[in-house]
Design an enzyme around this catalytic site. Structure first.
Site, PDB file in Angstrom:
ATOM      1  N   ASN A 127     -67.990 -14.843 -58.459  1.00  0.00           N
ATOM      2  CA  ASN A 127     -66.645 -14.482 -57.986  1.00  0.00           C
ATOM      3  C   ASN A 127     -65.552 -15.219 -58.767  1.00  0.00           C
ATOM      4  O   ASN A 127     -64.426 -14.722 -58.866  1.00  0.00           O
ATOM      5  CB  ASN A 127     -66.554 -14.814 -56.493  1.00  0.00           C
ATOM      6  CG  ASN A 127     -65.135 -14.905 -55.996  1.00  0.00           C
ATOM      7  OD1 ASN A 127     -64.501 -13.883 -55.727  1.00  0.00           O
ATOM      8  ND2 ASN A 127     -64.598 -16.118 -55.893  1.00  0.00           N
ATOM      9  N   ILE A 158     -56.000  -6.920 -53.412  1.00  0.00           N
ATOM     10  CA  ILE A 158     -56.435  -7.672 -52.234  1.00  0.00           C
ATOM     11  C   ILE A 158     -55.363  -8.711 -51.912  1.00  0.00           C
ATOM     12  O   ILE A 158     -55.063  -9.584 -52.749  1.00  0.00           O
ATOM     13  CB  ILE A 158     -57.785  -8.395 -52.485  1.00  0.00           C
ATOM     14  CG1 ILE A 158     -58.876  -7.404 -52.957  1.00  0.00           C
ATOM     15  CG2 ILE A 158     -58.222  -9.155 -51.243  1.00  0.00           C
ATOM     16  CD1 ILE A 158     -59.295  -6.369 -51.934  1.00  0.00           C
ATOM     17  N   TYR A 190     -57.123  -9.177 -69.225  1.00  0.00           N
ATOM     18  CA  TYR A 190     -57.782  -9.321 -67.917  1.00  0.00           C
ATOM     19  C   TYR A 190     -58.641  -8.084 -67.625  1.00  0.00           C
ATOM     20  O   TYR A 190     -59.823  -8.198 -67.291  1.00  0.00           O
ATOM     21  CB  TYR A 190     -56.742  -9.538 -66.819  1.00  0.00           C
ATOM     22  CG  TYR A 190     -57.336  -9.548 -65.426  1.00  0.00           C
ATOM     23  CD1 TYR A 190     -58.182 -10.575 -65.015  1.00  0.00           C
ATOM     24  CD2 TYR A 190     -57.079  -8.509 -64.524  1.00  0.00           C
ATOM     25  CE1 TYR A 190     -58.744 -10.570 -63.748  1.00  0.00           C
ATOM     26  CE2 TYR A 190     -57.625  -8.499 -63.253  1.00  0.00           C
ATOM     27  CZ  TYR A 190     -58.466  -9.536 -62.868  1.00  0.00           C
ATOM     28  OH  TYR A 190     -59.030  -9.527 -61.615  1.00  0.00           O
ATOM     29  N   GLY A 199     -66.333 -20.082 -57.234  1.00  0.00           N
ATOM     30  CA  GLY A 199     -64.929 -19.920 -56.844  1.00  0.00           C
ATOM     31  C   GLY A 199     -64.794 -19.684 -55.351  1.00  0.00           C
ATOM     32  O   GLY A 199     -63.928 -18.923 -54.913  1.00  0.00           O
ATOM     33  N   SER A 245     -63.025  -5.676 -61.109  1.00  0.00           N
ATOM     34  CA  SER A 245     -61.643  -5.339 -60.733  1.00  0.00           C
ATOM     35  C   SER A 245     -61.338  -3.880 -61.038  1.00  0.00           C
ATOM     36  O   SER A 245     -61.876  -3.307 -61.998  1.00  0.00           O
ATOM     37  CB  SER A 245     -60.651  -6.211 -61.497  1.00  0.00           C
ATOM     38  OG  SER A 245     -59.320  -5.783 -61.226  1.00  0.00           O
ATOM     39  N   GLY A 276     -69.669 -25.839 -42.908  1.00  0.00           N
ATOM     40  CA  GLY A 276     -70.881 -26.536 -43.339  1.00  0.00           C
ATOM     41  C   GLY A 276     -71.439 -26.058 -44.664  1.00  0.00           C
ATOM     42  O   GLY A 276     -72.546 -26.441 -45.047  1.00  0.00           O
ATOM     43  N   LYS A 280     -62.852  -7.669 -67.307  1.00  0.00           N
ATOM     44  CA  LYS A 280     -63.584  -7.100 -66.164  1.00  0.00           C
ATOM     45  C   LYS A 280     -64.387  -5.862 -66.594  1.00  0.00           C
ATOM     46  O   LYS A 280     -65.453  -5.592 -66.036  1.00  0.00           O
ATOM     47  CB  LYS A 280     -62.611  -6.755 -65.044  1.00  0.00           C
ATOM     48  CG  LYS A 280     -61.917  -7.975 -64.407  1.00  0.00           C
ATOM     49  CD  LYS A 280     -62.891  -8.901 -63.696  1.00  0.00           C
ATOM     50  CE  LYS A 280     -62.152  -9.898 -62.794  1.00  0.00           C
ATOM     51  NZ  LYS A 280     -63.087 -10.840 -62.133  1.00  0.00           N
TER      52      LYS A 280
HETATM   53  P1  NDP Z   1     -58.259 -16.775 -55.922  1.00  0.00           P
HETATM   54  O1  NDP Z   1     -57.373 -17.322 -56.987  1.00  0.00           O
HETATM   55  O2  NDP Z   1     -57.936 -17.090 -54.491  1.00  0.00           O
HETATM   56  O3  NDP Z   1     -59.782 -17.202 -56.176  1.00  0.00           O
HETATM   57  C1  NDP Z   1     -60.319 -17.490 -57.434  1.00  0.00           C
HETATM   58  C2  NDP Z   1     -61.219 -18.702 -57.277  1.00  0.00           C
HETATM   59  O4  NDP Z   1     -61.970 -18.886 -58.462  1.00  0.00           O
HETATM   60  C3  NDP Z   1     -60.443 -19.977 -57.028  1.00  0.00           C
HETATM   61  O5  NDP Z   1     -61.012 -20.643 -55.906  1.00  0.00           O
HETATM   62  C4  NDP Z   1     -60.632 -20.795 -58.301  1.00  0.00           C
HETATM   63  O6  NDP Z   1     -60.696 -22.186 -57.981  1.00  0.00           O
HETATM   64  C5  NDP Z   1     -61.972 -20.267 -58.807  1.00  0.00           C
HETATM   65  N1  NDP Z   1     -62.143 -20.328 -60.256  1.00  0.00           N
HETATM   66  C6  NDP Z   1     -61.383 -19.738 -61.201  1.00  0.00           C
HETATM   67  N2  NDP Z   1     -61.850 -20.043 -62.424  1.00  0.00           N
HETATM   68  C7  NDP Z   1     -62.943 -20.840 -62.227  1.00  0.00           C
HETATM   69  C8  NDP Z   1     -63.847 -21.483 -63.098  1.00  0.00           C
HETATM   70  N3  NDP Z   1     -63.727 -21.406 -64.440  1.00  0.00           N
HETATM   71  N4  NDP Z   1     -64.850 -22.203 -62.569  1.00  0.00           N
HETATM   72  C9  NDP Z   1     -64.969 -22.314 -61.230  1.00  0.00           C
HETATM   73  N5  NDP Z   1     -64.141 -21.740 -60.351  1.00  0.00           N
HETATM   74  C10 NDP Z   1     -63.137 -21.021 -60.856  1.00  0.00           C
HETATM   75  O7  NDP Z   1     -58.232 -15.194 -56.124  1.00  0.00           O
HETATM   76  P2  NDP Z   1     -59.163 -14.033 -55.523  1.00  0.00           P
HETATM   77  O8  NDP Z   1     -59.941 -14.512 -54.365  1.00  0.00           O
HETATM   78  O9  NDP Z   1     -58.293 -12.866 -55.367  1.00  0.00           O
HETATM   79  O10 NDP Z   1     -60.130 -13.773 -56.765  1.00  0.00           O
HETATM   80  C11 NDP Z   1     -61.544 -13.735 -56.672  1.00  0.00           C
HETATM   81  C12 NDP Z   1     -62.070 -12.731 -57.690  1.00  0.00           C
HETATM   82  O11 NDP Z   1     -61.580 -11.428 -57.346  1.00  0.00           O
HETATM   83  C13 NDP Z   1     -61.598 -12.982 -59.127  1.00  0.00           C
HETATM   84  O12 NDP Z   1     -62.690 -12.770 -60.006  1.00  0.00           O
HETATM   85  C14 NDP Z   1     -60.512 -11.945 -59.332  1.00  0.00           C
HETATM   86  O13 NDP Z   1     -60.367 -11.600 -60.685  1.00  0.00           O
HETATM   87  C15 NDP Z   1     -61.045 -10.804 -58.495  1.00  0.00           C
HETATM   88  N6  NDP Z   1     -60.066  -9.799 -58.093  1.00  0.00           N
HETATM   89  C16 NDP Z   1     -59.020 -10.094 -57.244  1.00  0.00           C
HETATM   90  C17 NDP Z   1     -58.114  -9.107 -56.871  1.00  0.00           C
HETATM   91  C18 NDP Z   1     -56.951  -9.357 -55.963  1.00  0.00           C
HETATM   92  O14 NDP Z   1     -56.087  -8.456 -55.812  1.00  0.00           O
HETATM   93  N7  NDP Z   1     -56.837 -10.497 -55.304  1.00  0.00           N
HETATM   94  C19 NDP Z   1     -58.247  -7.729 -57.380  1.00  0.00           C
HETATM   95  C20 NDP Z   1     -59.390  -7.528 -58.235  1.00  0.00           C
HETATM   96  C21 NDP Z   1     -60.252  -8.525 -58.568  1.00  0.00           C
HETATM   97  P3  NDP Z   1     -60.265 -23.320 -59.053  1.00  0.00           P
HETATM   98  O15 NDP Z   1     -58.943 -22.886 -59.629  1.00  0.00           O
HETATM   99  O16 NDP Z   1     -60.195 -24.572 -58.244  1.00  0.00           O
HETATM  100  O17 NDP Z   1     -61.362 -23.364 -60.066  1.00  0.00           O
END
Ligand code: NDP
Length: 239
Positions: A78, A176, A143, A9, A133, A47, A147
């Site tokens: 992630n 975040i 959710y 991700g 989380s 890169g 976690k």
């Molecule tokens: P984003 O939605 O920006 O990032 C999540 C990423 O995961 C996306 O790039 C998505 O891309 C990818 N993804 C999701 N499911 C899959 C899958 N099955 N296979 C491959 N890629 C996948 O959110 P965040 O950066 O905030 O989230 C990152 C992590 O942090 C997550 O695990 C989230 O639960 C956790 N988190 C975030 C918080 C926040 O407040 N932002 C708080 C607590 C935890 P694509 O859809 O193209 O697959």
């Protein structure tokens, strides 16, 4: 020597920031995601190698293995998110079951399958991290349950990998900002409440999570394993 690092991700948000950090340190970084689009910018910019993969899908993971290096030093599980932000609003039992399972798949099964697929490639001195989380301790339905399950599963993983000199930990963010997590559905009032819950008076940033991940992947953290490292500005404390 550069380490081989996989950030699942890694096209957006926290994963992108982690990948860009390691790439800037001269590491060999691979990022993945389901959509090719979001992977393009970090790949062009730094890169890092970008590969499309749905980490809930064992066949996709088997294909991914063919593209990855034979040795993996650092795995950052992630990929994930709260699928309820994408839900269709159906409330019948079948929809409830579908959505509950989808959150377990998105956050727990992704990490377990990816770690299992890479097991033989994880090298001594390596580190596995999962992005958990604050919801694991505060709720948030399926959710939060997913976690919490991730953190519990990590305990046995830490014991399995510890014998091989590999650490396994969870980094658990609070709120975040500046990621795609909330899908533009975070109301101003709720956002203000999440910030008010902190001792620092601000939202977390992806860079805050980078700091914790970089530390756990560093030589300074070799005796830290099986843990949950909270990064939430004091919004949840362990005492
Ligand atoms: P984003 O939605 O920006 O990032 C999540 C990423 O995961 C996306 O790039 C998505 O891309 C990818 N993804 C999701 N499911 C899959 C899958 N099955 N296979 C491959 N890629 C996948 O959110 P965040 O950066 O905030 O989230 C990152 C992590 O942090 C997550 O695990 C989230 O639960 C956790 N988190 C975030 C918080 C926040 O407040 N932002 C708080 C607590 C935890 P694509 O859809 O193209 O697959």
């Amino acid at each position: 020597m550069a380490r081989n690092i996989l950030v699942t991700g890694g096209g957006t948000g926290i994963g992108r920031a982690v990948a860009l950090h390691f790439a800037a340190q001269g590491e060999q970084v691979v990022i993945t995601g389901r959509r090719p689009g979001p992977l393009e910018e970090p790949a062009r910019r730094s890169g890092v190698r970008a590969l499309v993969c749905d980490h809930t899908d064992p066949d996709a993971l088997t294909r991914l293995l063919g593209e990855l290096p034979e040795r993996i030093d650092v795995l950052v599980n992630n990929a994930g998110g709260n699928i309820m932000f994408d839900a269709d609003g159906r409330t019948d039992l079948a929809a409830y079951a579908r959505d509950f399972r989808a959150n377990l798949d998105a956050n727990l099964v992704t990490a377990a399958l990816t770690t299992k697929a890479l097991d033989e490639r994880l090298v001594e001195g390596g580190a596995v991290m999962h992005i958990g989380s604050i919801a694991a301790d505060q709720g948030a339905g399926s959710y939060g349950a997913s976690k919490a399950g991730l953190a519990t599963w990590n305990i046995s993983l830490a014991h399995e990998l510890g014998a091989r000199g590999i650490t396994a930990n969870v980094v658990a963010p609070g709120y975040i900002a500046d990621t795609d997590f909330f899908r533009d559905q975070l109301a101003d009032e709720r956002r203000a409440q999440l910030i008010a819950n902190t001792a620092t008076g601000r939202p977390g940033s992806p860079e805050d999570i980078v700091g914790a991940v970089a530390f756990l992947a560093s030589p300074a953290a070799r005796h830290i394993t099986g843990q949950v490292l909270h990064v939430n500005g004091g919004a949840h404390t362990t005492r």
